[in-house]
Write a protein that holds these residues in place. Sequence first.
Motif, PDB file in Angstrom:
ATOM      1  N   ALA A  59       0.814  -1.218   0.000  1.00 23.19           N
ATOM      2  CA  ALA A  59       0.000   0.000   0.000  1.00 23.19           C
ATOM      3  C   ALA A  59       0.843   1.262   0.000  1.00 23.19           C
ATOM      4  N   SER A  60       2.031   1.205   0.571  1.00 28.15           N
ATOM      5  CA  SER A  60       2.848   2.408   0.700  1.00 28.15           C
ATOM      6  C   SER A  60       4.313   2.064   0.462  1.00 28.15           C
ATOM      7  N   ASP A  61       4.970   2.907  -0.298  1.00 29.60           N
ATOM      8  CA  ASP A  61       6.390   2.691  -0.580  1.00 29.60           C
ATOM      9  C   ASP A  61       7.130   4.017  -0.408  1.00 29.60           C
ATOM     10  N   PRO A  62       7.283   4.468   0.833  1.00 34.36           N
ATOM     11  CA  PRO A  62       7.862   5.794   1.062  1.00 34.36           C
ATOM     12  C   PRO A  62       9.363   5.828   0.800  1.00 34.36           C
ATOM     13  N   TRP A  63       9.865   7.066   0.595  1.00 32.55           N
ATOM     14  CA  TRP A  63      11.301   7.274   0.522  1.00 32.55           C
ATOM     15  C   TRP A  63      11.873   7.250   1.933  1.00 32.55           C
ATOM     16  N   ILE A  64      13.040   6.612   2.085  1.00 29.03           N
ATOM     17  CA  ILE A  64      13.719   6.541   3.378  1.00 29.03           C
ATOM     18  C   ILE A  64      15.104   7.164   3.231  1.00 29.03           C
ATOM     19  N   ARG A  65      15.434   8.067   4.143  1.00 24.48           N
ATOM     20  CA  ARG A  65      16.737   8.739   4.078  1.00 24.48           C
ATOM     21  C   ARG A  65      17.827   7.776   4.534  1.00 24.48           C
ATOM     22  N   VAL A  66      18.860   7.604   3.694  1.00 24.50           N
ATOM     23  CA  VAL A  66      19.921   6.651   4.010  1.00 24.50           C
ATOM     24  C   VAL A  66      21.313   7.289   3.988  1.00 24.50           C
ATOM     25  N   GLY A  67      21.381   8.607   3.811  1.00 23.17           N
ATOM     26  CA  GLY A  67      22.700   9.248   3.807  1.00 23.17           C
ATOM     27  C   GLY A  67      22.616  10.667   3.302  1.00 23.17           C
ATOM     28  N   GLU A  68      23.770  11.261   3.035  1.00 23.54           N
ATOM     29  CA  GLU A  68      23.812  12.623   2.521  1.00 23.54           C
ATOM     30  C   GLU A  68      25.125  12.865   1.798  1.00 23.54           C
ATOM     31  N   THR A  69      25.149  13.934   1.016  1.00 23.80           N
ATOM     32  CA  THR A  69      26.345  14.350   0.289  1.00 23.80           C
ATOM     33  C   THR A  69      26.527  15.844   0.452  1.00 23.80           C
ATOM     34  N   ARG A  70      27.737  16.256   0.800  1.00 19.94           N
ATOM     35  CA  ARG A  70      28.072  17.682   0.927  1.00 19.94           C
ATOM     36  C   ARG A  70      29.213  17.996  -0.041  1.00 19.94           C
ATOM     37  N   THR A  71      29.040  19.052  -0.832  1.00 21.48           N
ATOM     38  CA  THR A  71      30.018  19.376  -1.872  1.00 21.48           C
ATOM     39  C   THR A  71      30.274  20.874  -1.904  1.00 21.48           C
ATOM     40  N   SER A  72      31.549  21.249  -2.032  1.00 23.35           N
ATOM     41  CA  SER A  72      31.920  22.660  -2.165  1.00 23.35           C
ATOM     42  C   SER A  72      33.087  22.777  -3.135  1.00 23.35           C
ATOM     43  N   VAL A  73      33.301  23.983  -3.670  1.00 19.43           N
ATOM     44  CA  VAL A  73      34.441  24.283  -4.545  1.00 19.43           C
ATOM     45  C   VAL A  73      35.086  25.575  -4.049  1.00 19.43           C
ATOM     46  N   LYS A  74      36.404  25.531  -3.837  1.00 20.52           N
ATOM     47  CA  LYS A  74      37.133  26.694  -3.320  1.00 20.52           C
ATOM     48  C   LYS A  74      38.342  27.003  -4.194  1.00 20.52           C
ATOM     49  N   GLU A  75      38.777  28.263  -4.148  1.00 15.89           N
ATOM     50  CA  GLU A  75      40.010  28.670  -4.823  1.00 15.89           C
ATOM     51  C   GLU A  75      41.185  28.431  -3.881  1.00 15.89           C
ATOM     52  N   VAL A  76      42.233  27.747  -4.367  1.00 22.01           N
ATOM     53  CA  VAL A  76      43.404  27.436  -3.548  1.00 22.01           C
ATOM     54  C   VAL A  76      44.650  27.544  -4.418  1.00 22.01           C
ATOM     55  N   VAL A  77      45.807  27.474  -3.767  1.00 21.05           N
ATOM     56  CA  VAL A  77      47.093  27.399  -4.463  1.00 21.05           C
ATOM     57  C   VAL A  77      47.755  26.090  -4.048  1.00 21.05           C
ATOM     58  N   LEU A  78      48.045  25.224  -5.018  1.00 21.58           N
ATOM     59  CA  LEU A  78      48.673  23.930  -4.765  1.00 21.58           C
ATOM     60  C   LEU A  78      50.073  23.937  -5.353  1.00 21.58           C
ATOM     61  N   GLU A  79      51.069  23.992  -4.456  1.00 18.35           N
ATOM     62  CA  GLU A  79      52.472  23.992  -4.868  1.00 18.35           C
ATOM     63  C   GLU A  79      52.748  25.042  -5.941  1.00 18.35           C
ATOM     64  N   GLY A  80      52.241  26.250  -5.701  1.00 14.31           N
ATOM     65  CA  GLY A  80      52.476  27.374  -6.600  1.00 14.31           C
ATOM     66  C   GLY A  80      51.532  27.467  -7.778  1.00 14.31           C
ATOM     67  N   THR A  81      50.592  26.518  -7.909  1.00 12.58           N
ATOM     68  CA  THR A  81      49.648  26.520  -9.023  1.00 12.58           C
ATOM     69  C   THR A  81      48.262  26.920  -8.541  1.00 12.58           C
ATOM     70  N   ASN A  82      47.664  27.915  -9.197  1.00  9.50           N
ATOM     71  CA  ASN A  82      46.302  28.308  -8.856  1.00  9.50           C
ATOM     72  C   ASN A  82      45.335  27.206  -9.281  1.00  9.50           C
ATOM     73  N   CYS A  83      44.488  26.801  -8.350  1.00  4.99           N
ATOM     74  CA  CYS A  83      43.574  25.695  -8.615  1.00  4.99           C
ATOM     75  C   CYS A  83      42.210  25.974  -8.003  1.00  4.99           C
TER      76      CYS A  83
END
Length: 279
Positions: A59-83
């Motif tokens: 009769a019912s087939d609900p969605w069940i929460r089983v996890g999450e995802t967090r994502t971001s993008v930042k400006e950094v310098v890696l060994e002298g290279t802008n990334c």
Amino acid sequence: MIATLLVLTTLQTIKLEPVLGGIGEAIFGIRPHAEQKQGLYMRRSMINARLDQAVRQAASDPWIRVGETRTSVKEVVLEGTNCLVLESHATREILSHNPMQGERHPRVVRKIVRSRKIWVADDGAIVKTVFEQTQPETFTVEMLYGDGFIVVHKTKDGKKESAQIEINIDQRQFENEFLPMAWQKKVFKEKKSFITLDPFGGTVRTLEAKVYGPYQGLEGGAPVSGYRVDVTENKGTSIAWVTDDGRLLQYDLANGDRLIVEPPVGEPGITKVKLGRGG
């Protein structure tokens, strides 16, 4: 792990895995943004799939929460290279539910926690990738990209293994992952294919993304518009819903899972979707 990476085979769609971020960036390009959070859901019937149809919930087939995802993008310098560095942290709870043994509610039997960091230079070249798993067992895989080879370092239980893997894959296939397809109601590329490494499966994944078309819908009752993009891996197709301002609003995975920006109340997901911009 390093030995299996030498195989470089195609990864089949895996169920019951955390979903690391990056599919939004694969569509609208990699650019700085604050952390975005999506919940991972599955249908309750999938937990009971091993039971006979007569004893499943019909009769019912609900969605069940089983996890999450967090994502971001930042400006950094890696060994002298802008990334730009994409950071993603994903969790997945493995559930069990057997009404035949008196279990009234699903229970967590295992938890998987993984993360991914990927550094992309100004010219689009992928410089470095680090994958980490902290549950159920802890290990780290670091990959440095060169011309025709990848240097892999794996650390587990304080022990470090290293290897240089020769590859015959066009380096641009890796870089295509973040080649922009759509942004601000404009489509730059209707279709693309790209390759990404998956140390958890010990393989190379080949995906194809195709802009299906624009859509209009409701997000928590508020109007929202953007593009639907179909992402095919092997024979399975997932559907990504991105907004005009570059948010991954919803990702319907080929295995039946759903990654979504969670509304305050109600069933997760966008509603009253209409393909096309309309008049």
